[in-house]
Design a protein around this motif. Sequence first.
Motif, PDB file in Angstrom:
ATOM      1  N   VAL A  28       0.726  -1.315   0.067  1.00 25.79           N
ATOM      2  CA  VAL A  28       0.021  -0.044  -0.007  1.00 25.79           C
ATOM      3  C   VAL A  28       0.931   1.326   0.080  1.00 25.79           C
ATOM      4  CG1 VAL A  28      -1.907  -1.273   1.084  1.00 25.79           C
ATOM      5  CG2 VAL A  28      -0.035   0.185   2.572  1.00 25.79           C
ATOM      6  N   SER A  29       0.170   2.371  -0.164  1.00 29.62           N
ATOM      7  CA  SER A  29       0.792   3.656  -0.324  1.00 29.62           C
ATOM      8  C   SER A  29       0.164   4.716   0.429  1.00 29.62           C
ATOM      9  CB  SER A  29       1.479   4.177  -1.571  1.00 29.62           C
ATOM     10  OG  SER A  29       0.122   4.092  -2.360  1.00 29.62           O
ATOM     11  N   GLY A  30       0.970   5.621   1.126  1.00 24.62           N
ATOM     12  CA  GLY A  30       0.406   6.690   1.754  1.00 24.62           C
ATOM     13  C   GLY A  30       0.573   6.491   3.440  1.00 24.62           C
ATOM     14  N   ALA A  31       0.254   7.473   4.262  1.00 28.52           N
ATOM     15  CA  ALA A  31       0.502   7.189   5.438  1.00 28.52           C
ATOM     16  C   ALA A  31      -0.558   6.500   6.079  1.00 28.52           C
ATOM     17  CB  ALA A  31       0.580   8.545   6.207  1.00 28.52           C
ATOM     18  N   GLY A  40      -2.705   2.883  -6.815  1.00 27.02           N
ATOM     19  CA  GLY A  40      -3.125   4.184  -7.247  1.00 27.02           C
ATOM     20  C   GLY A  40      -4.526   4.339  -6.903  1.00 27.02           C
ATOM     21  N   LYS A  41      -5.325   3.551  -6.283  1.00 28.36           N
ATOM     22  CA  LYS A  41      -6.708   3.721  -6.058  1.00 28.36           C
ATOM     23  C   LYS A  41      -6.962   3.911  -4.359  1.00 28.36           C
ATOM     24  CE  LYS A  41     -11.152   1.662  -6.229  1.00 28.36           C
ATOM     25  NZ  LYS A  41     -12.108   0.454  -6.837  1.00 28.36           N
ATOM     26  N   GLY A 346     -14.049  -0.173  -3.117  1.00 27.55           N
ATOM     27  CA  GLY A 346     -13.339   0.951  -2.625  1.00 27.55           C
ATOM     28  C   GLY A 346     -13.169   0.667  -1.119  1.00 27.55           C
ATOM     29  N   VAL A 347     -13.049  -0.406  -0.627  1.00 26.29           N
ATOM     30  CA  VAL A 347     -12.901  -0.842   0.744  1.00 26.29           C
ATOM     31  C   VAL A 347     -11.722  -1.824   0.951  1.00 26.29           C
ATOM     32  CG1 VAL A 347     -13.877  -1.703   2.763  1.00 26.29           C
ATOM     33  CG2 VAL A 347     -15.167  -0.223   1.265  1.00 26.29           C
ATOM     34  N   LEU A 348     -10.946  -1.366   1.776  1.00 24.69           N
ATOM     35  CA  LEU A 348      -9.562  -2.510   2.011  1.00 24.69           C
ATOM     36  C   LEU A 348      -9.987  -3.253   3.114  1.00 24.69           C
ATOM     37  CD1 LEU A 348      -6.741  -3.373   1.295  1.00 24.69           C
ATOM     38  CD2 LEU A 348      -5.963  -1.506   2.760  1.00 24.69           C
TER      39      LEU A 348
END
Length: 394
Positions: A28-31, A40-41, A346-348
Amino acid sequence: MNATLLARLRKELDHRRATTGLRRDLVVSGAQGPTLKVDGKTLVNLASNDYLGLAGAPEVVESARRALRDTGLGVAAGRVLSGTRAAHAQLEAEIAELVGTEDAILYTSCYDANLGVFDALLGPTDAVVSDALNHASLIDGIRLARARRHVFAHADLDDLERRLIGCADARHRLIVTDGVFSMDGDLAALPRLYELARRHDAALMVDDSHATGVLGTTGAGTSEHFRIDGRVDVLTGTLGKALGGAAGGFAAGPREVVETLRQASRPYIFTNALAPPLAAAALTAIRIARARPELRERLAANTAWLRGALHDLGYEVLPGEHPIIPVMLRGGSLARDMAVALRREGVLAFALSHPVVPTGGERIRLQVSAAHTAEQLELAAGAFARARALLADR
């Protein structure tokens, strides 16, 4: 490499691939926060232990940044050498104050704390009586100890009492339980456990990793939640969930217990000290958690809303009040397929199946945060509603 070893491992991996499948770590990416990016989503993140939303809090990050500038990344030494910094002692004092004990000792993780407690405190004439669903770190720590081992059926206090009576000849008997069980989100019955411990002159140990910062009016955990402060003999917990989400664990209790761990606990003695920036971040997170009860109030409200929404959609949701929400999708690959469908929506979220949970206990485990907005939770509920088509086809 040894051909015989490689052949055996290849065969076992092939079997695992054909039965339960092989896990692949998702990048994953981002804090860490209420959303994350995958390929990218942007997805609503219901797959982390960041219960209070402090992992990305600016104050927490800034305190780590200042410590990184002042002390460097790590100490390259254990606590018993030149590894101890002021942040370590301050953090231990704050942990003890938070959980209401006389003292506390830091480890690099709660896994290490649980590995190091039992052998340091107990000997071959002692006995450990452990809940069957305790965390793997408790199980491994008990296995490393020289004490006799007994397991009681999950939350079955009649079975616990029978086993306590069965090892009445032990010098010490230690009852061991999770405060919150991570697969089901249920809470240990601490008042009854304490009463049993007192009646049988046993000690009580609680791993409160999923409760510290989360439960109780000040975030002290399950003891405060049940109003039995100060009655647990050994308390372990983590700094890697609600309290900043980075790394580090602790054991807390009477001074004699903690001092014994400093002298004899192998994971404390024989490993590097927790990196000072992580200690500084956890110290800030604890202070925020204590000063802002509204974070726990928002977490409770978010949890109740999502539990209710999923129940209204017809999903089987295990009862409880903790932000761990198990959505039961029993049988075969249904839970895994649902996790894939949720990601498209749209849900992890992740599926749990055998051997992590028993066959027939397959589920999606959701973990709610105080940082989730109403819109994000509504998106998650909508994703579950649209994914019902998958269930209808099974």
